[in-house]
Design a protein around this motif. Structure first.
Motif, PDB file in Angstrom:
ATOM      1  N   ALA A 120      37.684  45.432  34.651  1.00 28.59           N
ATOM      2  CA  ALA A 120      37.172  46.764  35.011  1.00 28.59           C
ATOM      3  C   ALA A 120      36.040  46.629  36.024  1.00 28.59           C
ATOM      4  O   ALA A 120      35.933  47.405  36.981  1.00 28.59           O
ATOM      5  CB  ALA A 120      36.679  47.500  33.761  1.00 28.59           C
ATOM      6  N   ARG A 123      37.398  45.967  39.508  1.00 30.46           N
ATOM      7  CA  ARG A 123      37.903  47.195  40.156  1.00 30.46           C
ATOM      8  C   ARG A 123      36.743  47.997  40.752  1.00 30.46           C
ATOM      9  O   ARG A 123      36.810  48.446  41.888  1.00 30.46           O
ATOM     10  CB  ARG A 123      38.661  48.054  39.137  1.00 30.46           C
ATOM     11  N   THR A 124      35.656  48.160  39.984  1.00 31.09           N
ATOM     12  CA  THR A 124      34.486  48.897  40.481  1.00 31.09           C
ATOM     13  C   THR A 124      33.898  48.207  41.706  1.00 31.09           C
ATOM     14  O   THR A 124      33.585  48.856  42.718  1.00 31.09           O
ATOM     15  CB  THR A 124      33.413  48.995  39.366  1.00 31.09           C
ATOM     16  N   ASP A 127      36.006  48.758  44.695  1.00 28.29           N
ATOM     17  CA  ASP A 127      35.873  50.127  45.208  1.00 28.29           C
ATOM     18  C   ASP A 127      34.576  50.308  45.990  1.00 28.29           C
ATOM     19  O   ASP A 127      34.512  51.096  46.937  1.00 28.29           O
ATOM     20  CB  ASP A 127      35.864  51.137  44.039  1.00 28.29           C
TER      21      ASP A 127
END
Lengths: 310, 310
Positions: A120, A123-124, A127
């Motif tokens: 997770a 992914r952050t 981004d």
């Protein structure tokens, strides 16, 4: 936007006691509580300098909720892009003995990070990278994160074309340098552990040969030594200062990143780093910087170039 | 229902470190976090004994929220009737040195309680009293609360016809005793401070003359000395035990209240109090009691009556 990564965030507690006597009972006379972890400290200074800043890393449990509340109350504070985790964010406790001024530090280990939580986070991070002018990876790794984590984050930043600074120690530093970060900022102890060399110039050059484009070694009261593709530089405050060195290294990182993000060269980067770290030592509260002292020091830090190229 | 009052509630943190060395940095190897404050400890033990128990006092800020969460996770835990306050509930920190087994205690002062918050507490206390079989008033006073607060709460309990136990020290104990509580449970230090006498029987009798109906003095490994309208009693464990005395005094209070609420006499009250406090010293975790040891001790505690009436 400047992005700072703090995988082992913390709530930093400070207790003042009249005198610390082991195996006795103490009434704490003063309690302060701040959002902490090295990357969070860097982001606080960057925000105070007017940079648009985002913090990421992990926050969990009651301490994580408190960390986010404290971050939210900072004036012009960094934006919160912390990733939730099941475990409890750690506390660090500094017990200040008012009779001697000395500090005793007690650091909780931090929560165990699971594989899905690391995924997770990636992914952050992925981004956020496209919007970042620079990224700083700061501090220790919490339990459960693989020792090559910073190397992985450095490769991702380089693929995205974002300049990346690494400030850590031990094996995560050794692995991270091999992934060719733009900049590492070890202190004298971290350098000696990495290279086996005690002499600063030799150790800094050795660290650079391991893969970092530039190495800025922080040498405490002696200031900074930078070994870069553009030359070797030494930067120092006009005179030795007394005060609380907590957070001085993080302020140096903020100075380097701030000037880098503004497109300034090594002279200005090092000036800003030394002025900020010295102004941090001079501030009464740990991790804050004395702004008038900072602005004065900007004109008085000495920066000397020792060789045209490393 | 048994009501316990903890005006200075806490979150009790325990840090284990390999060895505590002042003015150095420590990695904490174990962190535990429990709901705390003396009346909360008493209520935990009462609940574990199967009594319907309610805790009141104050809770505020992030630490107060954490205290309430921790209370809520206790199996068969006491009911939460804590009154919200603006300030932050305090933490207490016990640093356990694994090399020596010794503990260094650091206690935050607790939040300042405002006049409106004290008034809100008095309303809650007044609402709870009619449903209580007994009430225990435990621990220190947080900043802002007048030193006669326990005396005020004792008078209210007596008006409501509810037996009231006071367990505190210093000036709040001196003022509280004058309000004629049913029972006070000072330790040897608190007794000596109150009366100036070091000899336990003399000090305990002196304390009783100041207004308490009964005084049960806790004398550490020597057990309990009770000076009551029904006689003078000494109660002691069958043999000295080694362990962690944290919470042993609170367990003694729970034993006294538990037997009182069940309508039992002094022999049973003191047996239960000594068995519980000894079983608390024997439990590995601070403030817990070892249930098999407690049940065994119930048959082996010695209780001797020394005089038919005080």
């Amino acid at each position: 936007m400047i992005l700072t990564v703090t995988l082992n965030t913390a709530v930093d507690l400070t207790y003042a006691v009249p005198a610390l006597v082991p195996h006795s009972s103490h009434r704490v006379t003063e309690v302060t509580e701040r959002p902490g972890g090295k990357g969070v400290n860097v982001a606080r200074v960057l925000s105070a300098l007017g940079h648009d800043t985002v913090v990421t890393g992990f926050a969990g449990g009651a301490t994580g909720a408190q960390l986010r509340r404290l971050l939210g109350t900072l004036p012009h504070g960094p934006a919160d892009a912390l990733v939730p985790v099941a475990g409890n964010t750690r506390r660090t406790l500094a017990v200040v003995d008012r009779s001697t001024g000395d500090t005793t530090q007690l650091n909780e280990p931090g929560p165990h990070i699971g594989a899905d939580e690391w995924a997770a986070f990636l992914r952050t991070y992925g981004d956020l990278l496209p919007g970042a002018e620079a990224v700083a990876l700061c501090g220790s790794l919490p339990p459960g994160i693989h020792v090559g984590a910073y190397a992985e984050l450095i490769r991702l930043a380089r693929s995205a074309g974002v300049p990346v600074l690494l400030d850590t120690g031990g094996e995560p530093l050794r692995r991270g340098i091999a992934a060719r970060p733009d900049l590492v900022k070890p202190n004298a102890d971290e350098l000696a552990k990495l290279t086996g060399a005690r002499e600063p110039l030799r150790a800094t050059r050795d660290a650079r040969r391991r893969g970092a484009h530039s190495v800025v070694a922080s040498l405490g009261a002696d200031g900074l030594l930078a070994v870069t593709p553009d030359g070797i530089w030494r930067a120092a405050p006009p005179s030795a200062v007394r005060g609380n060195p907590t957070g001085a290294g993080d302020s140096a990182v903020a100075g380097l990143l701030s000037a880098l993000a503004e497109g300034l060269g090594w002279h200005d980067r090092l000036t800003r780093a030394v002025a900020l770290s010295t102004a941090t030592v001079l501030a009464p509260a740990a991790g804050e910087f004395d702004r008038p002292a900072y602005e004065d020091l900007l004109t008085r830090v000495s920066v000397e170039q020792h060789a045209p190229a490393a």
